[in-house]
Motif scaffolding. Sequence first.
Motif, PDB file in Angstrom:
ATOM      1  N   PHE A 101       0.832  -1.206   0.000  1.00 50.92           N
ATOM      2  CA  PHE A 101       0.000   0.000   0.000  1.00 50.92           C
ATOM      3  C   PHE A 101       0.864   1.251   0.000  1.00 50.92           C
ATOM      4  O   PHE A 101       0.652   2.184  -0.777  1.00 50.92           O
ATOM      5  CB  PHE A 101      -0.916  -0.015   1.220  1.00 50.92           C
ATOM      6  N   PHE A 102       1.866   1.273   0.880  1.00 48.59           N
ATOM      7  CA  PHE A 102       2.734   2.441   0.968  1.00 48.59           C
ATOM      8  C   PHE A 102       3.658   2.539  -0.241  1.00 48.59           C
ATOM      9  O   PHE A 102       4.025   3.625  -0.674  1.00 48.59           O
ATOM     10  CB  PHE A 102       3.564   2.359   2.264  1.00 48.59           C
ATOM     11  N   HIS A 103       3.965   1.366  -0.828  1.00 50.90           N
ATOM     12  CA  HIS A 103       4.895   1.314  -1.941  1.00 50.90           C
ATOM     13  C   HIS A 103       4.344   2.039  -3.167  1.00 50.90           C
ATOM     14  O   HIS A 103       5.116   2.558  -3.982  1.00 50.90           O
ATOM     15  CB  HIS A 103       5.204  -0.149  -2.283  1.00 50.90           C
ATOM     16  N   HIS A 104       3.033   2.083  -3.307  1.00 48.26           N
ATOM     17  CA  HIS A 104       2.422   2.738  -4.474  1.00 48.26           C
ATOM     18  C   HIS A 104       2.679   4.244  -4.466  1.00 48.26           C
ATOM     19  O   HIS A 104       2.647   4.886  -5.518  1.00 48.26           O
ATOM     20  CB  HIS A 104       0.915   2.467  -4.519  1.00 48.26           C
ATOM     21  N   PHE A 105       2.915   4.795  -3.310  1.00 45.29           N
ATOM     22  CA  PHE A 105       3.074   6.242  -3.206  1.00 45.29           C
ATOM     23  C   PHE A 105       4.544   6.664  -3.198  1.00 45.29           C
ATOM     24  O   PHE A 105       4.848   7.840  -3.102  1.00 45.29           O
ATOM     25  CB  PHE A 105       2.414   6.756  -1.912  1.00 45.29           C
ATOM     26  N   MET A 106       5.446   5.708  -3.311  1.00 45.74           N
ATOM     27  CA  MET A 106       6.867   6.016  -3.256  1.00 45.74           C
ATOM     28  C   MET A 106       7.534   5.546  -4.536  1.00 45.74           C
ATOM     29  O   MET A 106       7.105   4.569  -5.166  1.00 45.74           O
ATOM     30  CB  MET A 106       7.530   5.319  -2.048  1.00 45.74           C
ATOM     31  N   ALA A 107       8.602   6.264  -4.894  1.00 47.75           N
ATOM     32  CA  ALA A 107       9.407   5.787  -6.017  1.00 47.75           C
ATOM     33  C   ALA A 107      10.202   4.575  -5.562  1.00 47.75           C
ATOM     34  O   ALA A 107      10.572   4.471  -4.400  1.00 47.75           O
ATOM     35  CB  ALA A 107      10.355   6.887  -6.502  1.00 47.75           C
ATOM     36  N   PRO A 108      10.466   3.630  -6.444  1.00 43.55           N
ATOM     37  CA  PRO A 108      11.175   2.412  -6.022  1.00 43.55           C
ATOM     38  C   PRO A 108      12.584   2.724  -5.557  1.00 43.55           C
ATOM     39  O   PRO A 108      13.295   3.531  -6.149  1.00 43.55           O
ATOM     40  CB  PRO A 108      11.181   1.550  -7.292  1.00 43.55           C
ATOM     41  N   GLY A 109      12.979   2.095  -4.457  1.00 40.76           N
ATOM     42  CA  GLY A 109      14.317   2.267  -3.925  1.00 40.76           C
ATOM     43  C   GLY A 109      15.079   0.965  -3.982  1.00 40.76           C
ATOM     44  O   GLY A 109      14.575  -0.070  -4.414  1.00 40.76           O
ATOM     45  N   GLN A 110      16.287   1.009  -3.500  1.00 42.04           N
ATOM     46  CA  GLN A 110      17.128  -0.173  -3.499  1.00 42.04           C
ATOM     47  C   GLN A 110      17.405  -0.568  -2.063  1.00 42.04           C
ATOM     48  O   GLN A 110      17.811   0.254  -1.246  1.00 42.04           O
ATOM     49  CB  GLN A 110      18.447   0.108  -4.226  1.00 42.04           C
ATOM     50  N   ASN A 111      17.197  -1.858  -1.775  1.00 41.24           N
ATOM     51  CA  ASN A 111      17.444  -2.399  -0.440  1.00 41.24           C
ATOM     52  C   ASN A 111      16.676  -1.636   0.642  1.00 41.24           C
ATOM     53  O   ASN A 111      17.167  -1.392   1.744  1.00 41.24           O
ATOM     54  CB  ASN A 111      18.939  -2.383  -0.117  1.00 41.24           C
ATOM     55  N   GLY A 112      15.503  -1.164   0.294  1.00 41.26           N
ATOM     56  CA  GLY A 112      14.678  -0.492   1.289  1.00 41.26           C
ATOM     57  C   GLY A 112      15.001   0.962   1.508  1.00 41.26           C
ATOM     58  O   GLY A 112      14.407   1.592   2.371  1.00 41.26           O
ATOM     59  N   SER A 113      15.937   1.543   0.777  1.00 40.73           N
ATOM     60  CA  SER A 113      16.288   2.952   0.948  1.00 40.73           C
ATOM     61  C   SER A 113      15.832   3.744  -0.265  1.00 40.73           C
ATOM     62  O   SER A 113      15.866   3.258  -1.391  1.00 40.73           O
ATOM     63  CB  SER A 113      17.803   3.117   1.137  1.00 40.73           C
ATOM     64  N   GLY A 114      15.418   4.983  -0.033  1.00 43.38           N
ATOM     65  CA  GLY A 114      14.925   5.810  -1.114  1.00 43.38           C
ATOM     66  C   GLY A 114      16.042   6.284  -2.022  1.00 43.38           C
ATOM     67  O   GLY A 114      17.188   6.435  -1.596  1.00 43.38           O
ATOM     68  N   PRO A 115      15.762   6.535  -3.293  1.00 44.98           N
ATOM     69  CA  PRO A 115      16.798   6.994  -4.225  1.00 44.98           C
ATOM     70  C   PRO A 115      17.129   8.472  -4.008  1.00 44.98           C
ATOM     71  O   PRO A 115      16.366   9.216  -3.410  1.00 44.98           O
ATOM     72  CB  PRO A 115      16.140   6.776  -5.589  1.00 44.98           C
ATOM     73  N   GLN A 116      18.279   8.878  -4.502  1.00 39.09           N
ATOM     74  CA  GLN A 116      18.687  10.277  -4.438  1.00 39.09           C
ATOM     75  C   GLN A 116      18.066  11.047  -5.592  1.00 39.09           C
ATOM     76  O   GLN A 116      17.971  10.548  -6.710  1.00 39.09           O
ATOM     77  CB  GLN A 116      20.204  10.391  -4.497  1.00 39.09           C
ATOM     78  N   GLN A 117      17.665  12.270  -5.291  1.00 41.13           N
ATOM     79  CA  GLN A 117      17.140  13.152  -6.320  1.00 41.13           C
ATOM     80  C   GLN A 117      17.838  14.500  -6.211  1.00 41.13           C
ATOM     81  O   GLN A 117      18.193  14.945  -5.117  1.00 41.13           O
ATOM     82  CB  GLN A 117      15.625  13.347  -6.159  1.00 41.13           C
ATOM     83  N   HIS A 118      18.043  15.132  -7.353  1.00 44.40           N
ATOM     84  CA  HIS A 118      18.717  16.428  -7.399  1.00 44.40           C
ATOM     85  C   HIS A 118      17.671  17.523  -7.624  1.00 44.40           C
ATOM     86  O   HIS A 118      16.860  17.449  -8.545  1.00 44.40           O
ATOM     87  CB  HIS A 118      19.761  16.458  -8.512  1.00 44.40           C
ATOM     88  N   GLU A 119      17.729  18.517  -6.784  1.00 43.46           N
ATOM     89  CA  GLU A 119      16.787  19.626  -6.878  1.00 43.46           C
ATOM     90  C   GLU A 119      17.551  20.932  -7.007  1.00 43.46           C
ATOM     91  O   GLU A 119      18.513  21.182  -6.271  1.00 43.46           O
ATOM     92  CB  GLU A 119      15.894  19.676  -5.640  1.00 43.46           C
ATOM     93  N   LYS A 120      17.161  21.750  -7.971  1.00 50.29           N
ATOM     94  CA  LYS A 120      17.795  23.044  -8.169  1.00 50.29           C
ATOM     95  C   LYS A 120      17.113  24.092  -7.292  1.00 50.29           C
ATOM     96  O   LYS A 120      15.895  24.249  -7.337  1.00 50.29           O
ATOM     97  CB  LYS A 120      17.727  23.458  -9.634  1.00 50.29           C
ATOM     98  N   ILE A 121      17.928  24.779  -6.511  1.00 53.07           N
ATOM     99  CA  ILE A 121      17.413  25.820  -5.625  1.00 53.07           C
ATOM    100  C   ILE A 121      17.969  27.161  -6.091  1.00 53.07           C
ATOM    101  O   ILE A 121      19.186  27.335  -6.199  1.00 53.07           O
ATOM    102  CB  ILE A 121      17.812  25.559  -4.161  1.00 53.07           C
ATOM    103  N   GLN A 122      17.082  28.088  -6.386  1.00 54.36           N
ATOM    104  CA  GLN A 122      17.486  29.417  -6.827  1.00 54.36           C
ATOM    105  C   GLN A 122      17.274  30.425  -5.691  1.00 54.36           C
ATOM    106  O   GLN A 122      16.281  30.354  -4.973  1.00 54.36           O
ATOM    107  CB  GLN A 122      16.694  29.844  -8.066  1.00 54.36           C
ATOM    108  N   SER A 123      18.214  31.325  -5.572  1.00 57.25           N
ATOM    109  CA  SER A 123      18.119  32.368  -4.551  1.00 57.25           C
ATOM    110  C   SER A 123      18.523  33.695  -5.149  1.00 57.25           C
ATOM    111  O   SER A 123      19.273  33.754  -6.138  1.00 57.25           O
ATOM    112  CB  SER A 123      19.015  32.023  -3.350  1.00 57.25           C
ATOM    113  N   LEU A 124      17.994  34.750  -4.551  1.00 55.43           N
ATOM    114  CA  LEU A 124      18.262  36.100  -5.027  1.00 55.43           C
ATOM    115  C   LEU A 124      18.985  36.893  -3.941  1.00 55.43           C
ATOM    116  O   LEU A 124      18.725  36.722  -2.753  1.00 55.43           O
ATOM    117  CB  LEU A 124      16.970  36.820  -5.404  1.00 55.43           C
ATOM    118  N   GLY A 125      19.875  37.742  -4.367  1.00 62.84           N
ATOM    119  CA  GLY A 125      20.592  38.626  -3.468  1.00 62.84           C
ATOM    120  C   GLY A 125      20.969  39.898  -4.190  1.00 62.84           C
ATOM    121  O   GLY A 125      20.506  40.170  -5.299  1.00 62.84           O
ATOM    122  N   SER A 126      21.813  40.677  -3.556  1.00 61.70           N
ATOM    123  CA  SER A 126      22.231  41.962  -4.111  1.00 61.70           C
ATOM    124  C   SER A 126      23.745  42.088  -4.007  1.00 61.70           C
ATOM    125  O   SER A 126      24.408  41.292  -3.332  1.00 61.70           O
ATOM    126  CB  SER A 126      21.546  43.117  -3.382  1.00 61.70           C
ATOM    127  N   GLY A 127      24.281  43.092  -4.646  1.00 57.88           N
ATOM    128  CA  GLY A 127      25.713  43.363  -4.602  1.00 57.88           C
ATOM    129  C   GLY A 127      25.992  44.739  -5.170  1.00 57.88           C
ATOM    130  O   GLY A 127      25.073  45.465  -5.561  1.00 57.88           O
TER     131      GLY A 127
END
Length: 505
Positions: A101-127
């Motif tokens: 049941f819970f597996h349907h809501f998760m991406a498949p992992g290996q050996n019971g651990s979730g996979p790594q995903q890369h997320e781009k984070i943008q930030s604004l500043g001044s100079g």
Amino acid sequence: MANDRPNSMLKRRKLVVTAVVAACFGFALGATEWAQADAPTAPALSISTNTAPQQALVALPDFTPIIDRYGPAVVNISSTTNKVIHQQANPFPPNSPFYQFFHHFMAPGQNGSGPQQHEKIQSLGSGFIISPDGYIVTAGHVVRGANHVVVTLTNHHAYPAKLIGLSVRYDTALLKINAKDLPTVPLGNSDDMKVGQWLLAVGAPFGFYNTVTQGVVSAMNRPLPDDEYIPFIQSDVPINPGNSGGPLFNMKGQVVGINDQIYTNSGGYMGLSFSIPINTVMRVVQDFKDHKAIQFGYLGVEVQDVTPPMAQALHLKEPVGALVASVMPGSPAAKAGIKPGDVIVTYDNKPVYNVGQLPPMVGNTLPGTQAKVGILHRGAAETKDVLVTALPKNMAGPSGSQEPAQPAQVGKVSRMGIHVQSLTPNIEKQLNVHHGVVVVGVSEGAAAEAGIMPGMIIQQMDQQDVNSPTELEHIVASLPANQPIPLLVRQGKASIYVVVTLPKK
């Protein structure tokens, strides 16, 4: 937010109805005037108008010359950081009925651990631009860890930026873009600033580019717990996320600081803003441009505040200065004769009112400088000449290997309500201490009231070194009752003075 939309619609409908009623009333009024065209008219009302220009009754600062001249040198900085996130693994074992049941809501992992995903984070500043060939100064946290940095000028031209240098301790970064003949800002002297002077901040709060806010200097040389080497400028200039790295102008149009952080409980501006003084910034920036390693001055002491009870215990006239809790062996302070229990009240002929002022003073001192340090030693004023050296790269204490337990002398100090034992060679090596006794038991009494706990090391009592349980008993027996007594204790690798009040014998 759910209630805003119906209210706004209601306001719009009221405006429409009001407009229609006004139009109908105007038509009726016109018909009445036509019907009474032949009636005698009332004399016209005479209104006196004065078209001559009038001066303002109150003179307020006008910031437009600063913005017109130096606004184009303020830039917006956009940085992109790749963050690795770990997807949550299935919390149920494969033989559990809830696993599928819970597996349907998760991406498949290996050996019971979730996979790594890369997320781009943008930030604004001044100079702000400090040289026509494209050198730009900003706050270090604006671009720290960024994979891609883009600088946008007020003319909307965007340039990829190269990171020349970044200091975490000073939260300062230097960028370089490939451009020429750029507008620049003049740099002021932050040491000349006074409380109450007007200030102007320019930046991009919440992404609103080229926003100008104003305020006054609230305090100078303000220490903050997480940035011990920065003597911050405190102001009431409104600063919000996105202002970081932007310039803080004085009324001469000179940059006197970098807008760095705010004190807030809500995430937004609450009247307390902190900026890095430009003198501190440019010392770091020059090292970046010269490709030199940044060095910090090093005294070799651990210090703490002088509280009123501690001032009374040390026989001081007032609770000012930085109380020396420990001195590193072989450090500049040790070579100059500074000892635990001394109170540093001046550094390089500048007063030290509290413990937070000393670290930035020392840190900003160039290694190799001979500094005069004013101390109070047992209440008597002395001056020590200290040769400041560079902060060691590794400040961690030595880690000793485990050794067999050594026999230790154990004693009871009934007047304090504690049991103590002498130091073993293993403890001396692990904690780099050479005198003191270990607290092994605490009962009700003076020590417990002062916060003494098992595992602490008592190094001094009434500014007298303690080397054994017997010596501590003799010192305690000679001290008066119901008077604050300074007690130097060490917990882990940090030393601190506490105040203990002994009962009658």
